[in-house]
Design a protein around this motif. Structure first.
Motif, PDB file in Angstrom:
ATOM      1  N   SER A   1      58.336   3.880  39.598  1.00 55.39           N
ATOM      2  CA  SER A   1      57.688   4.534  38.466  1.00 55.39           C
ATOM      3  C   SER A   1      56.983   5.796  38.955  1.00 55.39           C
ATOM      4  O   SER A   1      56.225   5.756  39.934  1.00 55.39           O
ATOM      5  N   LEU A   2      57.239   6.914  38.282  1.00 56.11           N
ATOM      6  CA  LEU A   2      56.655   8.182  38.699  1.00 56.11           C
ATOM      7  C   LEU A   2      55.140   8.198  38.569  1.00 56.11           C
ATOM      8  O   LEU A   2      54.453   8.948  39.259  1.00 56.11           O
ATOM      9  N   TYR A   3      54.612   7.362  37.688  1.00 52.01           N
ATOM     10  CA  TYR A   3      53.177   7.423  37.402  1.00 52.01           C
ATOM     11  C   TYR A   3      52.433   6.155  37.824  1.00 52.01           C
ATOM     12  O   TYR A   3      51.332   5.887  37.365  1.00 52.01           O
ATOM     13  N   SER A   4      53.036   5.411  38.724  1.00 50.85           N
ATOM     14  CA  SER A   4      52.378   4.213  39.228  1.00 50.85           C
ATOM     15  C   SER A   4      51.547   4.562  40.455  1.00 50.85           C
ATOM     16  O   SER A   4      51.987   5.283  41.351  1.00 50.85           O
ATOM     17  N   ASP A   5      50.308   4.056  40.482  1.00 47.96           N
ATOM     18  CA  ASP A   5      49.449   4.293  41.640  1.00 47.96           C
ATOM     19  C   ASP A   5      49.841   3.427  42.837  1.00 47.96           C
ATOM     20  O   ASP A   5      49.441   3.704  43.967  1.00 47.96           O
ATOM     21  N   GLY A   6      50.609   2.376  42.593  1.00 47.49           N
ATOM     22  CA  GLY A   6      50.960   1.449  43.663  1.00 47.49           C
ATOM     23  C   GLY A   6      51.989   1.972  44.631  1.00 47.49           C
ATOM     24  O   GLY A   6      52.096   1.493  45.750  1.00 47.49           O
ATOM     25  N   ARG A   7      52.782   2.980  44.191  1.00 47.78           N
ATOM     26  CA  ARG A   7      53.829   3.572  45.028  1.00 47.78           C
ATOM     27  C   ARG A   7      54.734   2.489  45.626  1.00 47.78           C
ATOM     28  O   ARG A   7      54.952   2.408  46.833  1.00 47.78           O
ATOM     29  N   VAL A   8      55.251   1.652  44.737  1.00 44.20           N
ATOM     30  CA  VAL A   8      56.175   0.577  45.117  1.00 44.20           C
ATOM     31  C   VAL A   8      57.534   0.877  44.517  1.00 44.20           C
ATOM     32  O   VAL A   8      57.631   1.284  43.356  1.00 44.20           O
ATOM     33  N   TYR A   9      58.603   0.700  45.311  1.00 41.71           N
ATOM     34  CA  TYR A   9      59.949   0.868  44.765  1.00 41.71           C
ATOM     35  C   TYR A   9      60.628  -0.492  44.621  1.00 41.71           C
ATOM     36  O   TYR A   9      60.274  -1.453  45.305  1.00 41.71           O
ATOM     37  N   HIS A  10      61.615  -0.543  43.719  1.00 43.37           N
ATOM     38  CA  HIS A  10      62.230  -1.810  43.329  1.00 43.37           C
ATOM     39  C   HIS A  10      63.755  -1.693  43.309  1.00 43.37           C
ATOM     40  O   HIS A  10      64.314  -0.605  43.175  1.00 43.37           O
ATOM     41  N   ASP A  11      64.399  -2.837  43.403  1.00 43.61           N
ATOM     42  CA  ASP A  11      65.813  -2.925  43.063  1.00 43.61           C
ATOM     43  C   ASP A  11      65.947  -2.664  41.560  1.00 43.61           C
ATOM     44  O   ASP A  11      65.068  -3.064  40.783  1.00 43.61           O
ATOM     45  N   PRO A  12      67.017  -1.992  41.120  1.00 44.57           N
ATOM     46  CA  PRO A  12      67.160  -1.722  39.683  1.00 44.57           C
ATOM     47  C   PRO A  12      67.116  -2.963  38.801  1.00 44.57           C
ATOM     48  O   PRO A  12      66.754  -2.870  37.626  1.00 44.57           O
ATOM     49  N   GLY A  13      67.434  -4.133  39.350  1.00 43.54           N
ATOM     50  CA  GLY A  13      67.408  -5.360  38.561  1.00 43.54           C
ATOM     51  C   GLY A  13      66.084  -6.096  38.585  1.00 43.54           C
ATOM     52  O   GLY A  13      65.959  -7.147  37.948  1.00 43.54           O
ATOM     53  N   CYS A  14      65.109  -5.562  39.292  1.00 42.82           N
ATOM     54  CA  CYS A  14      63.809  -6.235  39.402  1.00 42.82           C
ATOM     55  C   CYS A  14      63.071  -6.194  38.060  1.00 42.82           C
ATOM     56  O   CYS A  14      62.999  -5.142  37.412  1.00 42.82           O
ATOM     57  N   HIS A  15      62.479  -7.318  37.673  1.00 44.01           N
ATOM     58  CA  HIS A  15      61.807  -7.376  36.375  1.00 44.01           C
ATOM     59  C   HIS A  15      60.537  -6.533  36.338  1.00 44.01           C
ATOM     60  O   HIS A  15      60.047  -6.190  35.269  1.00 44.01           O
ATOM     61  N   TYR A  16      59.991  -6.157  37.504  1.00 46.13           N
ATOM     62  CA  TYR A  16      58.785  -5.339  37.530  1.00 46.13           C
ATOM     63  C   TYR A  16      59.044  -3.878  37.142  1.00 46.13           C
ATOM     64  O   TYR A  16      58.108  -3.136  36.875  1.00 46.13           O
TER      65      TYR A  16
ATOM     66  N   LEU B   1      60.261   3.302  31.255  1.00 44.50           N
ATOM     67  CA  LEU B   1      61.215   4.152  30.537  1.00 44.50           C
ATOM     68  C   LEU B   1      62.027   4.990  31.514  1.00 44.50           C
ATOM     69  O   LEU B   1      61.509   5.427  32.562  1.00 44.50           O
ATOM     70  N   PRO B   2      63.309   5.236  31.190  1.00 43.29           N
ATOM     71  CA  PRO B   2      64.179   6.003  32.106  1.00 43.29           C
ATOM     72  C   PRO B   2      63.603   7.346  32.527  1.00 43.29           C
ATOM     73  O   PRO B   2      63.774   7.769  33.677  1.00 43.29           O
ATOM     74  N   GLU B   3      62.928   8.046  31.593  1.00 44.93           N
ATOM     75  CA  GLU B   3      62.404   9.373  31.930  1.00 44.93           C
ATOM     76  C   GLU B   3      61.226   9.321  32.898  1.00 44.93           C
ATOM     77  O   GLU B   3      60.818  10.345  33.460  1.00 44.93           O
ATOM     78  N   TYR B   4      60.659   8.132  33.117  1.00 45.61           N
ATOM     79  CA  TYR B   4      59.542   7.973  34.039  1.00 45.61           C
ATOM     80  C   TYR B   4      59.976   7.309  35.347  1.00 45.61           C
ATOM     81  O   TYR B   4      59.125   6.865  36.126  1.00 45.61           O
ATOM     82  N   ARG B   5      61.278   7.253  35.589  1.00 48.25           N
ATOM     83  CA  ARG B   5      61.792   6.587  36.784  1.00 48.25           C
ATOM     84  C   ARG B   5      62.211   7.585  37.856  1.00 48.25           C
ATOM     85  O   ARG B   5      62.820   8.608  37.556  1.00 48.25           O
ATOM     86  N   LEU B   6      61.868   7.254  39.087  1.00 51.31           N
ATOM     87  CA  LEU B   6      62.355   7.992  40.249  1.00 51.31           C
ATOM     88  C   LEU B   6      63.452   7.152  40.893  1.00 51.31           C
ATOM     89  O   LEU B   6      63.228   5.981  41.207  1.00 51.31           O
ATOM     90  N   LYS B   7      64.630   7.741  41.086  1.00 52.05           N
ATOM     91  CA  LYS B   7      65.753   7.014  41.689  1.00 52.05           C
ATOM     92  C   LYS B   7      66.162   7.693  42.988  1.00 52.05           C
ATOM     93  O   LYS B   7      66.493   8.883  43.006  1.00 52.05           O
ATOM     94  N   GLN B   8      66.129   6.931  44.062  1.00 42.46           N
ATOM     95  CA  GLN B   8      66.512   7.437  45.381  1.00 42.46           C
ATOM     96  C   GLN B   8      66.980   6.275  46.246  1.00 42.46           C
ATOM     97  O   GLN B   8      66.630   5.121  45.972  1.00 42.46           O
ATOM     98  N   PRO B   9      67.743   6.536  47.308  1.00 43.01           N
ATOM     99  CA  PRO B   9      68.011   5.479  48.294  1.00 43.01           C
ATOM    100  C   PRO B   9      66.688   4.971  48.874  1.00 43.01           C
ATOM    101  O   PRO B   9      65.717   5.725  48.986  1.00 43.01           O
ATOM    102  N   TRP B  10      66.656   3.695  49.262  1.00 42.19           N
ATOM    103  CA  TRP B  10      65.395   3.093  49.698  1.00 42.19           C
ATOM    104  C   TRP B  10      64.794   3.796  50.907  1.00 42.19           C
ATOM    105  O   TRP B  10      63.572   3.916  51.024  1.00 42.19           O
ATOM    106  N   TYR B  11      65.660   4.311  51.811  1.00 43.55           N
ATOM    107  CA  TYR B  11      65.120   4.959  53.005  1.00 43.55           C
ATOM    108  C   TYR B  11      64.478   6.298  52.653  1.00 43.55           C
ATOM    109  O   TYR B  11      63.521   6.723  53.311  1.00 43.55           O
ATOM    110  N   ASP B  12      64.952   6.975  51.596  1.00 47.30           N
ATOM    111  CA  ASP B  12      64.290   8.201  51.139  1.00 47.30           C
ATOM    112  C   ASP B  12      62.984   7.874  50.424  1.00 47.30           C
ATOM    113  O   ASP B  12      62.012   8.638  50.501  1.00 47.30           O
ATOM    114  N   MET B  13      62.971   6.739  49.729  1.00 47.96           N
ATOM    115  CA  MET B  13      61.727   6.302  49.093  1.00 47.96           C
ATOM    116  C   MET B  13      60.632   6.138  50.140  1.00 47.96           C
ATOM    117  O   MET B  13      59.483   6.571  49.941  1.00 47.96           O
TER     118      MET B  13
END
Length: 206
Positions: free
Chosen positions: A8-23, A28-40
């Motif tokens: 999430s672009l606006y999350s303070d936790g700075r946690v990345y997830h698998d696309p299927g993760c319920h968290y 919303l799609p417009e608030y999502r950052l998508k990158q390979p995990w190593y770039d994250m």
């Protein structure tokens, strides 16, 4: 397995997830950052403890793994975060590495005792050297099945590798194994000869 992860672009936790993760599903799609995990991780994000786990990976692939196992007479179970696979001739352990987000494959050490698949975690294993890692459980299952199918064919062919019509990669592995066995047999023979004769022991160091 796709290496792309979502944050999430606006999350303070700075946690990345698998696309299927319920968290992440409610973001919303417009608030999502998508990158390979190593770039994250280069950007200061850390993996979600829920989806970066064997439990999540197993649940994600479970239907596919069950179908594959049913047609090939494989059994599998998870114990203490590690997955065990039983084939017709052996037992395997699959370990999920959270730091590299892939799977390592371990083979049960050869024993004369029958396998107790009620407690496969009590067996001893060694890591397979001919495969570094795989990125999905189905790839691990396919490797295990093909490996043991070749071993069965090799045994049926009495060690004649030309008669074993399985993947050439396993033929090469079997040839290397045969050479190691032959070398060990020669070493044992020379040791027995040297132990039986002092003069032979002296010249063996020449």
């Amino acid at each position: 397995m796709n290496h792309v992860r979502v944050a999430s672009l606006y999350s303070d936790g700075r946690v990345y997830h698998d696309p299927g993760c319920h968290y992440i599903k409610n973001t919303l799609p417009e608030y999502r950052l998508k990158q390979p995990w190593y770039d994250m991780e280069k950007c200061g994000y850390r993996p979600c403890k829920c989806c970066n786990s064997m439990k999540f990976r197993l649940e994600k692939e479970l239907d596919n793994l069950q179908r594959y196992s049913e047609h090939r007479e494989l059994e599998f179970k998870m114990i203490a975060g590690e997955l065990y696979i039983k084939t017709g001739i052996s037992c395997w352990k699959i370990v999920y590495w959270t730091d590299t987000q892939d799977f390592a494959i371990f083979h049960r050490n050869h024993k004369n005792n029958p396998l107790d698949f009620a407690h496969p975690e009590k067996e001893s294993y060694h890591r397979q050297k001919d495969i570094r890692s795989v990125t999905s459980l189905i790839d691990a299952f396919k490797y295990v099945y093909k490996h043991d199918e070749f071993r069965k064919a090799e045994k049926a062919a009495n060690g004649n590798l030309e008669m074993s019509r399985i993947d050439r990669k396993y033929q090469a592995s079997a040839r290397r194994r045969q050479r190691r066995q032959q070398a060990r047999q020669l070493d044992y023979l020379f040791r027995e000869i040297e132990n039986g004769n002092e003069e032979y022991r002296k010249i063996s160091f020449c």
